[in-house]
Write a protein that holds these residues in place. Structure first.
Motif, PDB file in Angstrom:
ATOM      1  N   ASN A   1      -0.046 -29.460  42.676  1.00 56.59           N
ATOM      2  CA  ASN A   1       0.322 -28.066  42.907  1.00 56.59           C
ATOM      3  C   ASN A   1       1.576 -27.745  42.093  1.00 56.59           C
ATOM      4  N   LEU A   2       1.440 -26.865  41.120  1.00 61.40           N
ATOM      5  CA  LEU A   2       2.561 -26.547  40.232  1.00 61.40           C
ATOM      6  C   LEU A   2       3.750 -25.994  40.996  1.00 61.40           C
ATOM      7  N   ARG A   3       3.487 -25.238  42.052  1.00 60.51           N
ATOM      8  CA  ARG A   3       4.572 -24.713  42.890  1.00 60.51           C
ATOM      9  C   ARG A   3       5.444 -25.850  43.418  1.00 60.51           C
ATOM     10  N   ASN A   4       4.805 -26.919  43.869  1.00 65.56           N
ATOM     11  CA  ASN A   4       5.541 -28.059  44.417  1.00 65.56           C
ATOM     12  C   ASN A   4       6.282 -28.834  43.332  1.00 65.56           C
ATOM     13  N   VAL A   5       5.682 -28.914  42.166  1.00 66.19           N
ATOM     14  CA  VAL A   5       6.313 -29.577  41.025  1.00 66.19           C
ATOM     15  C   VAL A   5       7.577 -28.825  40.604  1.00 66.19           C
ATOM     16  N   GLU A   6       7.467 -27.511  40.523  1.00 65.14           N
ATOM     17  CA  GLU A   6       8.618 -26.713  40.112  1.00 65.14           C
ATOM     18  C   GLU A   6       9.758 -26.819  41.121  1.00 65.14           C
ATOM     19  N   ALA A   7       9.413 -26.912  42.405  1.00 63.95           N
ATOM     20  CA  ALA A   7      10.445 -27.068  43.434  1.00 63.95           C
ATOM     21  C   ALA A   7      11.164 -28.404  43.280  1.00 63.95           C
ATOM     22  N   ALA A   8      10.412 -29.461  42.966  1.00 62.77           N
ATOM     23  CA  ALA A   8      11.026 -30.778  42.757  1.00 62.77           C
ATOM     24  C   ALA A   8      11.949 -30.764  41.545  1.00 62.77           C
ATOM     25  N   ARG A   9      11.510 -30.115  40.494  1.00 66.70           N
ATOM     26  CA  ARG A   9      12.338 -30.053  39.280  1.00 66.70           C
ATOM     27  C   ARG A   9      13.653 -29.345  39.540  1.00 66.70           C
ATOM     28  N   LYS A  10      13.630 -28.318  40.393  1.00 66.45           N
ATOM     29  CA  LYS A  10      14.867 -27.597  40.719  1.00 66.45           C
ATOM     30  C   LYS A  10      15.861 -28.489  41.453  1.00 66.45           C
ATOM     31  N   LEU A  11      15.344 -29.542  42.096  1.00 64.53           N
ATOM     32  CA  LEU A  11      16.210 -30.501  42.778  1.00 64.53           C
ATOM     33  C   LEU A  11      16.638 -31.640  41.859  1.00 64.53           C
ATOM     34  N   GLY A  12      16.227 -31.559  40.599  1.00 58.74           N
ATOM     35  CA  GLY A  12      16.609 -32.582  39.636  1.00 58.74           C
ATOM     36  C   GLY A  12      15.702 -33.789  39.616  1.00 58.74           C
ATOM     37  N   ILE A  13      14.493 -33.645  40.181  1.00 60.83           N
ATOM     38  CA  ILE A  13      13.538 -34.754  40.203  1.00 60.83           C
ATOM     39  C   ILE A  13      12.556 -34.581  39.037  1.00 60.83           C
ATOM     40  N   PRO A  14      12.537 -35.480  38.068  1.00 60.75           N
ATOM     41  CA  PRO A  14      11.525 -35.405  37.011  1.00 60.75           C
ATOM     42  C   PRO A  14      10.135 -35.389  37.645  1.00 60.75           C
ATOM     43  N   SER A  15       9.235 -34.568  37.102  1.00 55.02           N
ATOM     44  CA  SER A  15       7.948 -34.357  37.777  1.00 55.02           C
ATOM     45  C   SER A  15       6.808 -34.189  36.795  1.00 55.02           C
ATOM     46  N   ILE A  16       5.619 -34.581  37.250  1.00 54.95           N
ATOM     47  CA  ILE A  16       4.384 -34.389  36.492  1.00 54.95           C
ATOM     48  C   ILE A  16       3.446 -33.509  37.293  1.00 54.95           C
ATOM     49  N   HIS A  17       2.956 -32.448  36.660  1.00 58.95           N
ATOM     50  CA  HIS A  17       1.914 -31.617  37.272  1.00 58.95           C
ATOM     51  C   HIS A  17       0.571 -32.301  37.025  1.00 58.95           C
ATOM     52  N   PHE A  18       0.035 -32.918  38.045  1.00 60.02           N
ATOM     53  CA  PHE A  18      -1.177 -33.730  37.931  1.00 60.02           C
ATOM     54  C   PHE A  18      -2.413 -32.857  37.750  1.00 60.02           C
ATOM     55  N   THR A  19      -3.246 -33.205  36.759  1.00 58.36           N
ATOM     56  CA  THR A  19      -4.539 -32.541  36.596  1.00 58.36           C
ATOM     57  C   THR A  19      -5.693 -33.532  36.573  1.00 58.36           C
ATOM     58  N   SER A  20      -5.423 -34.776  36.178  1.00 56.84           N
ATOM     59  CA  SER A  20      -6.470 -35.798  36.151  1.00 56.84           C
ATOM     60  C   SER A  20      -5.813 -37.166  35.990  1.00 56.84           C
ATOM     61  N   PRO A  21      -6.522 -38.239  36.352  1.00 58.57           N
ATOM     62  CA  PRO A  21      -5.964 -39.580  36.138  1.00 58.57           C
ATOM     63  C   PRO A  21      -5.639 -39.857  34.670  1.00 58.57           C
ATOM     64  N   ARG A  22      -6.496 -39.387  33.771  1.00 57.43           N
ATOM     65  CA  ARG A  22      -6.261 -39.615  32.348  1.00 57.43           C
ATOM     66  C   ARG A  22      -4.982 -38.917  31.897  1.00 57.43           C
ATOM     67  N   GLN A  23      -4.818 -37.684  32.319  1.00 59.19           N
ATOM     68  CA  GLN A  23      -3.610 -36.931  31.956  1.00 59.19           C
ATOM     69  C   GLN A  23      -2.372 -37.597  32.522  1.00 59.19           C
ATOM     70  N   LEU A  24      -2.468 -38.129  33.752  1.00 61.01           N
ATOM     71  CA  LEU A  24      -1.332 -38.822  34.363  1.00 61.01           C
ATOM     72  C   LEU A  24      -0.975 -40.076  33.565  1.00 61.01           C
ATOM     73  N   ALA A  25      -1.984 -40.865  33.207  1.00 61.89           N
ATOM     74  CA  ALA A  25      -1.733 -42.086  32.429  1.00 61.89           C
ATOM     75  C   ALA A  25      -1.059 -41.763  31.099  1.00 61.89           C
ATOM     76  N   ASP A  26      -1.465 -40.653  30.495  1.00 62.49           N
ATOM     77  CA  ASP A  26      -0.869 -40.255  29.211  1.00 62.49           C
ATOM     78  C   ASP A  26       0.566 -39.755  29.385  1.00 62.49           C
ATOM     79  N   ALA A  27       0.849 -39.135  30.542  1.00 62.83           N
ATOM     80  CA  ALA A  27       2.163 -38.531  30.761  1.00 62.83           C
ATOM     81  C   ALA A  27       3.220 -39.542  31.180  1.00 62.83           C
ATOM     82  N   LEU A  28       2.832 -40.595  31.865  1.00 64.45           N
ATOM     83  CA  LEU A  28       3.821 -41.536  32.407  1.00 64.45           C
ATOM     84  C   LEU A  28       4.761 -42.117  31.349  1.00 64.45           C
ATOM     85  N   PRO A  29       4.266 -42.544  30.170  1.00 61.83           N
ATOM     86  CA  PRO A  29       5.181 -43.107  29.163  1.00 61.83           C
ATOM     87  C   PRO A  29       6.260 -42.128  28.709  1.00 61.83           C
TER      88      PRO A  29
END
Length: 202
Positions: free
Chosen positions: A168-196
């Protein structure tokens, strides 16, 4: 340096979707989507996630839409039919992160206490976390900052050393405002690519 991974659960690790149930109830796809967008809405469900009882939430909605009583009661009466197992690609990533020994792994989830009890019986992975913060237990939910802060304080996590993953992008944006690096998840493949990008190797 990231040393903590914080996962959302529904639609990230656990395949939960009300449409799995309501496709059995409505023969017309658009009618089903209208029902879930105007009656049993995500906002209504989130009130139960934040601590309102399932019974109270159900009766409030039936009072507003008595003509849909049967379909409304099905939401929690047949809630398990909204579950379609785990999202295996994400579970594989979880297992690799945990096996590396480099990360503490937590869950931060909007979930009713009542239905979470069902999930705990069904999904072994809920025992794998170093800690879980469940909105129904805390009586507050994402995206409210206090909910994130509960996890940070309870487990002594520094925001800049954590990585938050949520669909949920809303939840991701809220985490970022608290200074927490965040990934907006859309698929396992996208997550694996984003982690590095965050220095997290799988």
């Amino acid at each position: 340096m990231i040393n903590t991974i914080i996962f959302d659960l529904g639609a990230v690790l656990i395949d939960w979707n009300p449409e799995y149930l309501y496709r059995k109830i409505f023969s017309d796809e658009q009618e089903m989507r209208d029902f879930l967008s105007t009656i049993c809405t995500p906002a209504w469900n989130e009130e139960q996630d934040a601590g309102r009882t399932l019974a109270e939430g159900t009766e409030i909605l039936i009072a507003q839409h008595p003509e849909h009583e049967e379909s409304i009661r099905a939401y929690y009466g047949r809630w398990e039919e909204m579950l379609n197992g785990t999202i295996e690609g994400t579970v594989d990533i979880f297992k690799k992160l945990k096996a590396s020994g480099r990360y503490k792994i937590y869950a931060l989830t909007n979930w009713s206490t009542e239905t979470f009890e069902i999930a705990k019986q069904k999904f072994e992975l809920l025992n794998w976390f170093d800690g879980l913060v469940v909105s129904g237990e805390e009586k507050i939910r994402k995206p409210f900052p206090k909910f994130y802060q509960i996890l940070l304080d309870r487990y002594h996590v520094k925001p800049e050393e954590a990585l938050f993953i949520d669909d949920n992008l809303r939840n991701v944006e809220a985490a970022r405002k608290l200074g927490i690096p965040s990934i907006h998840f859309t698929s396992p493949r996208q997550l694996a690519d984003a982690l590095p990008e965050f220095g997290v190797e799988v």
